[in-house]
Every structure is written in structure tokens, then in C-alpha cells.
Design a protein around this motif. Sequence first.
Motif, PDB file in Angstrom:
ATOM      1  N   VAL A 129      44.985  34.056  49.417  1.00 32.54           N
ATOM      2  CA  VAL A 129      43.977  34.852  48.713  1.00 32.54           C
ATOM      3  C   VAL A 129      42.735  34.951  49.602  1.00 32.54           C
ATOM      4  CG1 VAL A 129      42.572  35.045  46.639  1.00 32.54           C
ATOM      5  CG2 VAL A 129      44.843  33.952  46.517  1.00 32.54           C
ATOM      6  N   HIS A 130      42.374  36.172  49.954  1.00 31.19           N
ATOM      7  CA  HIS A 130      41.184  36.340  50.802  1.00 31.19           C
ATOM      8  C   HIS A 130      39.904  36.132  50.007  1.00 31.19           C
ATOM      9  CE1 HIS A 130      42.770  37.770  54.712  1.00 31.19           C
ATOM     10  NE2 HIS A 130      43.848  37.975  53.975  1.00 31.19           N
ATOM     11  N   LYS A 131      38.857  35.713  50.712  1.00 31.87           N
ATOM     12  CA  LYS A 131      37.537  35.631  50.080  1.00 31.87           C
ATOM     13  C   LYS A 131      37.168  37.037  49.617  1.00 31.87           C
ATOM     14  CE  LYS A 131      36.173  31.979  53.247  1.00 31.87           C
ATOM     15  NZ  LYS A 131      35.626  30.662  53.019  1.00 31.87           N
ATOM     16  N   PHE A 137      41.264  42.578  45.932  1.00 29.73           N
ATOM     17  CA  PHE A 137      42.655  42.300  45.510  1.00 29.73           C
ATOM     18  C   PHE A 137      43.534  41.943  46.703  1.00 29.73           C
ATOM     19  CE2 PHE A 137      43.568  43.600  40.960  1.00 29.73           C
ATOM     20  CZ  PHE A 137      42.247  43.543  40.562  1.00 29.73           C
ATOM     21  N   ASP A 138      42.950  41.458  47.797  1.00 30.08           N
ATOM     22  CA  ASP A 138      43.746  41.141  48.993  1.00 30.08           C
ATOM     23  C   ASP A 138      44.357  39.747  48.860  1.00 30.08           C
ATOM     24  OD1 ASP A 138      44.860  40.750  51.473  1.00 30.08           O
ATOM     25  OD2 ASP A 138      43.121  41.425  52.606  1.00 30.08           O
ATOM     26  N   ILE A 139      45.601  39.733  48.460  1.00 30.00           N
ATOM     27  CA  ILE A 139      46.361  38.488  48.311  1.00 30.00           C
ATOM     28  C   ILE A 139      47.652  38.653  49.111  1.00 30.00           C
ATOM     29  CG2 ILE A 139      47.527  36.930  46.705  1.00 30.00           C
ATOM     30  CD1 ILE A 139      45.594  37.896  44.534  1.00 30.00           C
ATOM     31  N   SER A 258      40.521  46.481  56.650  1.00 28.90           N
ATOM     32  CA  SER A 258      41.234  46.253  55.385  1.00 28.90           C
ATOM     33  C   SER A 258      42.727  46.047  55.611  1.00 28.90           C
ATOM     34  CB  SER A 258      41.017  47.439  54.436  1.00 28.90           C
ATOM     35  OG  SER A 258      41.649  48.583  54.970  1.00 28.90           O
ATOM     36  N   ALA A 259      43.393  45.691  54.531  1.00 28.01           N
ATOM     37  CA  ALA A 259      44.859  45.544  54.483  1.00 28.01           C
ATOM     38  C   ALA A 259      45.387  44.638  55.599  1.00 28.01           C
ATOM     39  CB  ALA A 259      45.537  46.916  54.481  1.00 28.01           C
ATOM     40  N   LYS A 260      46.425  45.061  56.278  1.00 25.16           N
ATOM     41  CA  LYS A 260      47.102  44.201  57.266  1.00 25.16           C
ATOM     42  C   LYS A 260      46.218  43.842  58.454  1.00 25.16           C
ATOM     43  CE  LYS A 260      51.700  46.106  56.594  1.00 25.16           C
ATOM     44  NZ  LYS A 260      52.819  45.213  56.835  1.00 25.16           N
TER      45      LYS A 260
HETATM   46 MN    MN Z   1      46.398  41.030  53.015  1.00 28.25          MN
END
Ligand code: MN
Length: 302
Positions: A129-131, A137-139, A258-260
Motif C-alpha cells: 500500500v503506497h503512502k 488507491f495505489d495498492i 503514477s501507476a507502475k
Molecule cells: Mn502500484
Amino acid sequence: MTIPMQFSTEVAAARAAGTAIVALESTIITHGMPFPQNVETARLVEQDVRDNGATPATIAVMNGVLHVGLEAAELDALGQAMGVAKLSRADMAGCIATGGTGATTVAATMIGAHLAGIHVFATGGIGGVHKGAETSFDISADLHELAQTPVTVVAAGAKAILDLEKTFEVLETLGVPVIAYGQDTLPAFWSATSHMTAPLRMDTAADIAAGQVMRTAMGLSGGQLICNPIPADAQIPADVLAPVIAQALAEADAQAISAKAVTPFLLGRIFELTEGRSLTANIALVRNNAVLAAKIASEMAK
Ligand code: MN
Ligand code: PSU
């Protein structure tokens, strides 16, 4: 429909003999470390597995083939390739189906290992889980994979760039055993310990192996996360890292990463900001995890 799968020479021999095999991931090679340290580390980690009685199986998708174990030349090529995809559960099948090339994250490596009948996997640190996940919602998909694919993952905890408390809460919700190896607290990737008490503790490779075997016997899906502390002489104290992580996170935010791209960006910036110290620690912890994974795999092969 058969899955195009290619075993390296040594993995094919280990499968035929029924001896221990340890899966290794490839995203750490393509997205987690700079060249040439990435290839050097991958070779050292493979040798650490061999020196501890198991056969290394580095997993990657190359030209539409799921490779389980890479020959030396393939590992070299992957380590220098540009624009390699970072594969997780969502995109692994499509990559194979369309003849693509991609490195496997923890989630995708677990899938590959399971398809090949491998039960143990060593990496650096899992995603989590990102800060700021309450808004982004970046998990990482790594967490759900641990809940459903029966592979024991040996890591130095979750990467300390993450919100570690939330990461371990999600793992508890998903029913993933989080087991500290040989200590009561959870390690925090570059640091051997943290303020968090581990939900579970085990002290031997045999116990860890027995835990995975029992889980499967009981029909419980999923694997185990083994949190193996970085060797004390290689760690970076958490208070040294905290401002560096904060700066890297602020830059990621300012540049709308963001994302990957988030995890590779943060690891890259922390490498620069610590003048390479984070990489030295990362190499030490991956090697340490490979040693423990080889011992667990040897116990399972008995
Ligand atoms: Mn991610
Ligand atoms: N461990 C490391 N370095 C890495 C990774 C793990 O020491 O680069 C990779 C793994 O492949 C892990 C991925 O699955 O980072 C997590 O990416 P994300 O946060 O985008 O899910």
C-alpha cells in the motif's frame, strides 16, 4: 491450450531429479536496479541459491515464452534490454499471448512459479500500500497474489517507501501469514527492524516449509510472506532514510508519477540521493533472502 514454457538447463535437471528449486523475479533486474549492478546481482543471487543446495529459476517472459530459469546469455540480454514491460497478474497472459517480452513482478513471478510447480520464491521487498493510497488507491497486486497463489515469498518485508502499517493491515485482511524470521519485530526493507511487532514469528526453515505444506493440505489458498531482516552490518537506519524517502515521494508527487512507474521512480531517486548506499543494502538483503529461500525449498523437497 498449452502455455509456452521454457525451462533452463539446470531447472529442467532439478525438475527431473525432484530437487529443490527457488524462483527469482526479473522486475528487480529490469526496473529495480541500474545496469550493470542489476545483472551482477542477479548472478550473485543465483549462485547464493546454488551454494545453499537449491537450483535458481529466474522467471521472465521473452518473446511470448514463459521462461522458468534463464541461461546466462538470456539474463545478460534482459538486464540491458530497453523498454521491457513490467508484468503483473493483469498483463502477463496478454504479453505471452502476443509474443511480447516482460519482466515479472512479485505477483507475476508467483504465478509463473506455481505453473512450474515451484513453491518458494526469493525477492527484495514486496509491493504494498503506497503512502497516500487513501486518495491514489495505489495498492500493489502483490498483496492479492499472496492471498491466492500457494508460493512462500521470502522478502525483507515490504519496501520502506510504502505505508507499512496499511500494507500489513491489508495482508491481515487477506489472510496472508506474515512471518518474521528469527525476531519479534517486522523488518523494514533497508532496516533490520521497525516499531511494528510481527503477527507471527518462525525461527527455522523447516517450520516455514511445514507451514506452507499445511496450508495447502488444508485447502487454504495463498502463500506465506516471510520477512527476513537485512543483515545488521548492511542496513541503513530508518532515521537516515526517512528524509530521503520523503524527498523522493515529494518529487514523485510534483512530477505526477503514477501507476507502475511509481516504485521504479522512487527506488531510482533513493539510489541517487543516498549515493548508491540504498543499492548496496538492496543487494545484501536480496542475497540474504536467496539463502533462506534455498533452505526452505530444501526442506520442502525432503
Ligand atoms: Mn502500484
Ligand atoms: N524488490 C526490490 N526491488 C524491486 C521490486 C521488489 O528489491 O524493484 C519490484 C517487485 O517486482 C515488486 C514490484 O513486485 O517492485 C512492486 O511494484 P508495484 O509497487 O508497482 O506493485
